[in-house]
Structure formats: C-alpha cells, structure tokens
Design a protein around this motif. Structure first.
Motif, mmCIF file in Angstrom:
data_model
loop_
_atom_site.group_PDB
_atom_site.id
_atom_site.type_symbol
_atom_site.label_atom_id
_atom_site.label_comp_id
_atom_site.label_asym_id
_atom_site.label_seq_id
_atom_site.Cartn_x
_atom_site.Cartn_y
_atom_site.Cartn_z
ATOM 1 N N GLY A 279 1.098 -1.503 -0.477
ATOM 2 C CA GLY A 279 0.031 0.241 -0.525
ATOM 3 C C GLY A 279 1.089 0.989 -0.018
ATOM 4 N N ASN A 280 2.584 0.991 0.170
ATOM 5 C CA ASN A 280 2.916 2.034 0.589
ATOM 6 C C ASN A 280 3.985 1.783 -0.956
ATOM 7 O OD1 ASN A 280 5.322 3.891 0.479
ATOM 8 N ND2 ASN A 280 5.262 4.130 3.160
ATOM 9 N N ASP A 281 3.556 1.897 -2.186
ATOM 10 C CA ASP A 281 3.978 2.347 -3.371
ATOM 11 C C ASP A 281 5.562 2.627 -3.344
ATOM 12 O OD1 ASP A 281 2.135 0.199 -3.856
ATOM 13 O OD2 ASP A 281 1.137 1.819 -5.489
ATOM 14 N N GLU A 282 5.440 3.969 -2.989
ATOM 15 C CA GLU A 282 6.817 5.036 -2.816
ATOM 16 C C GLU A 282 7.976 4.211 -2.047
ATOM 17 O OE1 GLU A 282 8.186 9.108 -1.845
ATOM 18 O OE2 GLU A 282 6.146 8.392 -1.241
ATOM 19 N N GLU A 283 7.787 3.632 -0.997
ATOM 20 C CA GLU A 283 8.710 2.610 0.422
ATOM 21 C C GLU A 283 9.240 1.630 -1.014
ATOM 22 O OE1 GLU A 283 10.048 3.531 2.483
ATOM 23 O OE2 GLU A 283 9.363 5.403 2.434
ATOM 24 N N LEU A 284 7.885 0.687 -1.784
ATOM 25 C CA LEU A 284 8.393 -0.421 -2.139
ATOM 26 C C LEU A 284 8.906 -0.231 -3.156
ATOM 27 C CD1 LEU A 284 4.947 -2.124 -1.824
ATOM 28 C CD2 LEU A 284 7.181 -2.564 -0.639
ATOM 29 N N PRO A 289 14.420 -2.983 -5.492
ATOM 30 C CA PRO A 289 15.628 -2.283 -6.607
ATOM 31 C C PRO A 289 16.705 -2.200 -5.463
ATOM 32 C CG PRO A 289 14.014 -0.530 -6.905
ATOM 33 C CD PRO A 289 13.190 -1.426 -5.555
ATOM 34 N N VAL A 290 16.552 -2.094 -4.394
ATOM 35 C CA VAL A 290 18.561 -2.491 -3.808
ATOM 36 C C VAL A 290 18.141 -4.127 -2.981
ATOM 37 C CG1 VAL A 290 18.908 -1.484 -1.666
ATOM 38 C CG2 VAL A 290 17.607 0.131 -2.351
ATOM 39 N N LEU A 291 16.842 -4.239 -3.078
ATOM 40 C CA LEU A 291 17.314 -6.036 -2.729
ATOM 41 C C LEU A 291 17.521 -6.855 -3.337
ATOM 42 C CD1 LEU A 291 13.840 -6.725 -0.166
ATOM 43 C CD2 LEU A 291 16.496 -6.415 0.162
ATOM 44 N N LEU A 292 17.606 -6.225 -5.365
ATOM 45 C CA LEU A 292 17.667 -6.836 -5.984
ATOM 46 C C LEU A 292 19.366 -6.071 -6.509
ATOM 47 C CD1 LEU A 292 14.446 -6.191 -8.255
ATOM 48 C CD2 LEU A 292 15.457 -8.677 -7.182
ATOM 49 N N GLY A 293 19.922 -5.594 -5.932
ATOM 50 C CA GLY A 293 21.079 -5.450 -6.270
ATOM 51 C C GLY A 293 21.396 -3.931 -6.874
ATOM 52 N N ASN A 295 21.443 -0.267 -7.960
ATOM 53 C CA ASN A 295 21.775 0.955 -7.641
ATOM 54 C C ASN A 295 21.092 2.099 -7.260
ATOM 55 O OD1 ASN A 295 24.333 3.631 -6.818
ATOM 56 N ND2 ASN A 295 25.657 2.746 -7.777
ATOM 57 N N GLU A 296 21.541 2.975 -6.235
ATOM 58 C CA GLU A 296 20.475 3.376 -5.561
ATOM 59 C C GLU A 296 20.890 4.535 -6.024
ATOM 60 O OE1 GLU A 296 18.001 4.613 -1.395
ATOM 61 O OE2 GLU A 296 20.702 3.518 -1.217
ATOM 62 N N GLU A 297 21.855 5.146 -6.477
ATOM 63 C CA GLU A 297 22.211 6.079 -7.033
ATOM 64 C C GLU A 297 21.771 6.482 -8.390
ATOM 65 O OE1 GLU A 297 26.006 7.228 -7.269
ATOM 66 O OE2 GLU A 297 25.988 7.801 -5.334
ATOM 67 N N ASN A 298 21.200 5.022 -8.978
ATOM 68 C CA ASN A 298 20.895 4.717 -10.863
ATOM 69 C C ASN A 298 18.649 4.862 -10.531
ATOM 70 O OD1 ASN A 298 23.524 5.288 -11.294
ATOM 71 N ND2 ASN A 298 23.532 2.913 -11.384
ATOM 72 N N ILE A 299 18.520 4.839 -9.593
ATOM 73 C CA ILE A 299 17.044 4.170 -9.584
ATOM 74 C C ILE A 299 16.724 5.669 -10.006
ATOM 75 C CG2 ILE A 299 15.329 3.530 -8.236
ATOM 76 C CD1 ILE A 299 16.910 2.269 -6.435
ATOM 77 N N VAL A 300 15.616 5.830 -10.994
ATOM 78 C CA VAL A 300 15.231 6.956 -11.271
ATOM 79 C C VAL A 300 13.246 6.702 -11.635
ATOM 80 C CG1 VAL A 300 16.792 8.177 -12.392
ATOM 81 C CG2 VAL A 300 15.735 6.816 -13.739
ATOM 82 N N GLU A 301 12.639 7.581 -11.938
ATOM 83 C CA GLU A 301 11.334 7.221 -12.416
ATOM 84 C C GLU A 301 12.011 6.921 -13.886
ATOM 85 O OE1 GLU A 301 7.285 8.857 -12.148
ATOM 86 O OE2 GLU A 301 9.210 10.148 -11.290
ATOM 87 N N GLU A 327 9.883 -14.868 -4.461
ATOM 88 C CA GLU A 327 8.188 -15.266 -4.845
ATOM 89 C C GLU A 327 7.759 -13.017 -3.658
ATOM 90 O OE1 GLU A 327 6.609 -18.828 -3.541
ATOM 91 O OE2 GLU A 327 9.181 -19.156 -3.711
ATOM 92 N N VAL A 328 7.466 -13.243 -3.123
ATOM 93 C CA VAL A 328 6.953 -11.955 -1.720
ATOM 94 C C VAL A 328 6.967 -11.177 -2.654
ATOM 95 C CG1 VAL A 328 6.897 -10.922 0.309
ATOM 96 C CG2 VAL A 328 6.856 -12.891 0.368
ATOM 97 N N ILE A 329 8.479 -10.789 -3.214
ATOM 98 C CA ILE A 329 8.549 -9.203 -3.949
ATOM 99 C C ILE A 329 7.431 -9.204 -5.045
ATOM 100 C CG2 ILE A 329 10.367 -8.430 -5.558
ATOM 101 C CD1 ILE A 329 12.342 -9.153 -3.752
#
Length: 737
Positions: A279-284, A289-293, A295-301, A327-329
């Motif tokens: 329900g909190n799509d922004e946090e998900l 992406p971080v759990l998948l490995g 780079n947080e800096e390369n994550i863009v909308e 599976e949960v992801i």
C-alpha cells in the motif's frame, strides 16, 4: 512448496542458535559474515558470559510459579505480584531471561504486569537485547514483552512510554542488525518488532510467512487473494518512524553485500518487511530495487532496475532463501515495478528458471501475479509449448499455475486445455486416458512403456495432478470436452476409488460443479450407485455426496437418500454425518417420503426459475431435470450462487414445516392481525382460498404440490432481491494440499 536447500548450498552450521548462515556471492563463492559483536546504544562493544542464577533467586521465582499454577492469587493480587517480581529481575535480566525454567515464569510475569513495569523491564534489557533475542529461551521472553506492549497500546496514555522503550531497543538492534536477523531465534524477534511498529497484530498471517497450502490455494484461484492495502492497521496507532528506521538500516547492510538476501533467516525478516509496506508504493519502489542489487543512485522514475544486473538476479533466483524472498517481492510489487522486472529479468528466462528446483517456485509466483493479458500471452509463448517437458521434469506446479492463470485472465484457454491433454494423451489415443493419467501424474511419466500404463490401485493420487484437473473443470465446457469424456467413461470401481481419495474427490466435485451437461454429470453419479453409504462414512465423503445430490434428478436423489438411510445411526456418530443428515433431510424422507419428494420438486422449480431469470443462455439449457450445481459459465454472479441455494433451501424448508403442521385443515380466523401468529393465520387463509378456487375449476393437481409450487415462486421473487444483496460476498471453495 516445502522445498529444501541442497546441503552444499546451505552454508550454515548445525548449531544455528549461536551461529548464523553465511551467504553466497554473485559468483557462487561463500561469503562469511563479520564476527559476532554486540554493542550497546552508545556503540561500545560488550561481551557476555552466562552466569548461573543464584539459589535464593531461583527459589523465589519457583514459589511464584507454584502460586500462579495453583491459582492462589486473584487478579488484583496477581498484578501486584507481577510488578514486584519484575523489580526483582533488576540487574539479572540476562541470566533470568535465558534460564530455561525461569524464562517461562518471566513470560507469565510480563503478561500480567502493569505497563510501567513492562516498559522499565524492556529498557533495562536494552544493553543485552541482542544476546537475549538470539537465545532459545530469551527470544520467547522478549517476544512476550513485545506482545504485551501491543496489548497496552489500547490505552492512549501508555503510548508515549511504549514508544520510548521501543526506540531504545530499536537503536540497539540496529547496531547488531545482521547478527540478529541471521539468527533463527533473533529473526522471529525482529519480525514481531516490525509488526508492532506497523501497528498490526503479531499473529496476523497476512504479514507472516504463509503456509505453502495457503499460498498454493491463492495462486490456483481456489482462495481469494487479499487485496493490496486491504489490511488496515488493527492496533491503535503504530510507530511508522521506527518501522522506517529499522527497514532503512536493513537496506544499508543489504547494499554492502548480499548476505541478508541469501540467508535463510534474514530472508524471512525481509519478506515480512516487504509485506508490511504493501500500500506504500513509494517505499516499495525504493526497497525492492535495493534488494535486487541495483545502485540506489541510478534509480530514477520509470527505470528502477538496471539491465546489467538481470543475469546476476537470475543466478540468485536459484538460491533457496532468495527465491522465497522473490516470491514475496512479486506479490507486493507495484504494477509498474512488476512489469519492469518481468521485462528485464524474467523475459526469455522462464523455461530456464522453471527447470530449476528453486527457480520454478518463483516462476509459479510470476505467473500467478501476472497483471494483464499481454503479460500472460508472453508467458504462454515461452511455456505453453513446453507443458509436456515440464511435466516430465516433475515441474507440475508451473503447469498448474499456467493453467489457472490462463483461465483467470482468459488467455489461450482452448490451447491450454489442448496442450495439457496432448502432454498426457498423444494424438491417436483415446481421450479416456486423460483424467486417470493426470490423477497419477508421476506414475505415468515414470513408466517406461507409457502406452501400456494402467490405473494404479491403492496408491495416493497426485496432489498437483488433481489440482490441475480442478482448474481445468472451471473452463468453458466447449474447451474441456476431452476431459469430460474421460471422467465420464472411467470404470465404476475407479470412480469409487477416486471418490475415496482426498485429491480424487475434489476432482469429482469440480466436475459436478462444472459447465458439463446434466446428462454427463448424472452419468458419473450413476457409477457411485450402491456405494453412497460407504462413501458417506469417509471424512471428506460428505462433500462429494452433497455434490452428487445437487447434480442428480429426483430418482437419483431418492436413491442416494435411501442408501444413507440404512446407515443413519452409524452416520450420525461421524464428524460430518449430522451435517449430511440435515442437508439431505433424511429424517423428512423417513417420516414423510411423499412430502420429501414434493419438497425436492419445489426446489428444482425454484432453481430453474431463478436461472431462467439470471442465468446465461447456456446455463438455461442445463436446467432440465437437474438440481443445479454451480456452473463455470455463469461467471456473472459466481460468489452468490451458494448463498442463493442456501436461501432457497431455507425458505422451502420453513414452508414445508409450516404446511405440515397446519395439514391444510386449519380454518383461518378473521380477527385483526396483531402479531406474527395472526399474520401466519392470514397467510394460511390466503393459501386455502387459492386452493379452493383451483379445485372449483376442476383442477386435479395434488394440493400439497400445488401449494409448494406457489411458495417456490414467491421464494424466487424474494431471491431476486437477495441475489443483489449477496453479490459482494466471496464464495468459499474447498481445496486441499
């Protein structure tokens, strides 16, 4: 679903209460974790040496335990005793919490003490909290403390004190997060702490790891999936800042190396954290992406996953712990992120992963949570032609998910049914072999000479094969004619054996609830004739008998009831017997068989009139001489058919009971209607007048049957309104694992 990691992939010691799992790197090499360290809130490292509890303290807590067991204290005295005893733990929290005997007494004290003593105890435990959490006895103590804190949240005045206590232990946990998360006991503690911070009940199964049977039921459409964001917080408040703090600390460690995502126990913590963010799509969109490995800096909308890591993620999907996490992801991911994962990670790798003993479960999840027809078409292109190969590799779960999602999204429905039939029945062979071979899936594919394979007697039927058949019988009848021919041409002894098997019985029930014609259903029911009594004594036989009864015409219904009547006393002593006796009205048949037949005829008339008004054209053609079962074609109101049927049965039962007591001879009174009794008398008056008019015209119809028919018409009119009221209720389906 209960897959086990191979020994060479596990990487954790036997004594996992004191040591934890080490993960594998992307290259498959083992990566050891850092040395276990405990730090207090200030960051100073502390070592712990277990001390024995002194004899005097042990005697004190033993006396308290005896007092509680003998119920020697009332509620008020118990609260005072708990508070005083909690004070006696000062300076000895670690020794007492980790003592096998005293820890049980300490749990009782934490459940019964006031919130002030509870918060004080939690804060005093803070410096030792990681070590207590990772102890087999201590973990139960701190979980009890967390559960007690959640109970006190009902009192708004306690909210601030609880928040202070939780803040203290969250800071200590954060300093030792990897050690606690990767411990089999500490993992449970952190998951309970996360649930409390979210503000949900700690035993809420939606946020904990679900049973494999529950997951399978949801994926195969046998149980409604919980809607995202549906589960509102069910505790007052919650502590969203603390939840965000703990999850952000987890991500810091996850970015350093992949230990947390490949460890058996920390994976469970991350699964719970992911579900709590639904329900909190922004946090998900930040967490996944971080759990998948990535780079947080390369994550863009619009570009959350780096293409370069796709192959690395595919390798990780073959790890036991990470496959569970994925599976949960896939379950919780917002649609935009699911679509990107599908396109960048899974596309063109579906069969490769489906062939792996861990990866195939991820593909089952991917198929089950597919969002639209376009995605399902792409999945079908890769896996549809491989159905036979998957069954030969014993990956029937992927096939089951493919069939179920094909029916759910209405994609390649006919081809799915054809491909499955061709996988077990090559061109040129009679379709009568399809159902038996699916019921004994492993036996068939392990047979060297498949053309000479025969029914296996006395062997439990294949779980996944029976689930696949249950899904098949939800398709439109024109798509599943070979399956209908197969099940209706089975030998009578094979039908009986299937009805006695847990999985086979569900298949028979699914067929009797399908869109097959009334004649085809009765053909199968006839093969159980003279065995209904025997079948009714089985634990799940009552469900099958009920489906057979519903699908039968009047003569077959009477045959079923007659067989059960001979075993009435024996049947009444079984768990399911009383329900079946009431459902089939055996008492009514034994006392007044003619009235019982009239009542069944009235029910059939009410069902037929209801479906004539609300059913599809195809459904109407199946109503002749049939006590209607749920049909897969009638998709407009699938959830309220069961309720409608119950309503019809209830109203007609009430009518029959009233008419039998009045016996059509009571003369109505002409007094003013003042209560319900007078209303019934007036209704009886109206009934008698209508009967006299009918008889005066020379009608020769039996009065009782005519009256029941009139009542059934009135019932049908009332049910038209009832149908719309029940439209939002979910129809419960039975399934098994």
């Amino acid at each position: 679903m209960n897959r086990k990691a191979k020994k060479e992939n596990v990487g954790f010691d036997r004594d996992n209460s004191k040591s934890t799992a080490s993960g594998r790197g992307y290259d498959g090499t083992l990566k050891g974790r850092k040395t276990l360290k405990y730090e207090d809130a200030s960051g100073a490292q502390t070592s712990f040496i277990r001390k024995l509890v002194d004899a005097e303290t042990a005697k004190y807590f033993s006396e308290i335990a005896n007092l509680f067991e003998s119920n020697g204290a009332d509620l008020e005295e118990r609260s005072v005793i708990c508070g005083n005893a909690i004070e006696e733990t000062r300076g000895k929290e670690y020794e007492l919490a980790t003592d096998y005997i005293i820890s049980h007494t300490l749990q009782s004290l934490l459940e019964g003490c006031d919130v002030d003593y509870l918060c004080d105890f939690v804060q005093r435990c803070a410096k030792d909290f990681p070590s207590i959490s990772m102890d087999s006895s201590g973990s139960h103590v701190v979980e009890t403390a967390i559960k007690s804190l959640s109970a006190h949240l009902q009192n708004e005045e306690s909210h601030h004190a609880i928040e202070e206590a939780l803040t203290t232990i969250c800071k200590v946990i954060a300093a030792n997060l990897v050690d606690v998360m990767c411990n089999c006991y500490g993992s449970h503690v952190i998951r309970s702490l996360l649930c409390l911070c979210k503000g949900v009940q700690l035993d809420n199964s939606q946020y904990n790891v679900k049973k494999s049977s529950t997951v399978l039921a949801e994926r195969l459409n046998f149980k409604a999936m919980p809607l995202k964001g549906d589960a509102a917080t069910n505790l007052p408040g919650g502590f969203p800042d603390l939840l965000k703090f703990l999850i952000s600390e987890m991500l810091k460690y996850a970015k350093e190396d992949n230990t947390l995502i490949v460890d058996q126990y920390s994976s469970l913590v991350l699964q719970t954290a992911s579900k709590l963010l639904v329900g909190n799509d922004e946090e998900l969109l930040h967490l996944i992406p971080v759990l998948l490995g990535c780079n947080e800096e390369n994550i863009v909308e619009g570009n959350y996953i780096e293409t370069t890591i796709a192959r690395e993620v595919v390798k990780l999907l073959k790890e036991n712990a990470f496959s569970h996490l994925m599976e949960v992801i896939l379950e919780v991911a917002p649609e935009v992120l699911y679509t990107e994962m599908f396109r960048k990670i899974f596309r063109n790798s579906l069969f490769e992963l489906s062939s792996h003993h861990c990866g195939n479960f991820v593909i089952q999840a991917l198929i089950s949570y597919s969002k639209n027809q376009e995605q399902m078409e792409l999945i079908w292109e890769e896996l549809g032609p491989k159905i036979k190969d998957l069954l030969e590799m014993r990956m029937s779960g992927v096939v089951a998910a493919l069939i179920a999602s094909s029916e759910r999204l209405h994609v390649q429905e006919h081809k799915s049914c054809q491909a499955l039939a061709a996988a077990v029945c090559p061109v040129g062979e009679s379709p009568k072999h399809i159902v038996p071979r699916l019921l004994f899936l492993d036996s068939y594919f392990s047979c060297a000479d498949k053309s000479n394979w025969n029914w296996v007697t006395g062997v439990k039927m294949h779980v996944m094969g029976s689930l696949i058949l249950q899904s098949i019988f939800r398709f439109r009848s024109e798509y599943i004619q070979p399956y209908i021919i197969s099940i209706t041409t089975m030998e009578a002894e094979h039908v009986l054996e299937a009805a006695k098997d847990t999985g086979g019985a569900r298949v028979i029930e699914a067929f009797l609830s399908s869109g097959a014609s009334a004649k085809q259903k009765r053909r199968l029911v006839m093969k159980l004739k003279e065995h209904f009594g025997e079948l009714s004594l089985h634990s799940s036989g009552s469900f099958t008998i009920e489906k057979c009864f519903t699908a039968s015409n009047l003569s077959l219904r009477e045959a079923i009831v007659s067989e059960l009547l001979a075993l009435r006393s024996e049947l009444s002593r079984t768990k399911q017997g009383p329900y079946l006796l009431r459902r089939l009205d055996l008492e009514g048949f034994a006392v007044r068989p003619d009235q019982w037949r009239s009542k069944q005829s009235s029910k059939q008339s009410a069902y037929n009139e209801f479906y004539a008004a609300f059913g599809s054209g195809d459904t109407k053609s199946n109503t002749n001489n049939l006590f209607l079962a749920d049909t897969s074609k009638n998709k407009s109101h699938p959830e309220n058919l069961k309720e409608v049927r119950k309503e019809i049965d209830h109203r007609l039962s009430s009518t029959a009971s009233f008419l039998s007591t009045s016996d059509f001879k009571r003369k109505p009174k002409k007094s003013v209607l003042k209560n319900e009794k007078h209303a019934k008398i007036a209704a009886d008056d109206d009934v008698s007048n209508r009967k006299k008019k009918k008889l005066s015209k020379g009608g020769s119809e039996n009065a009782e049957a005519a009256e029941n028919k009139t009542e059934s018409k009135n019932t049908n009119q009332e049910l038209q309104a009832s149908c719309h009221q029940n439209n939002e209720e979910t129809k419960e389906k039975r399934w098994f694992l």
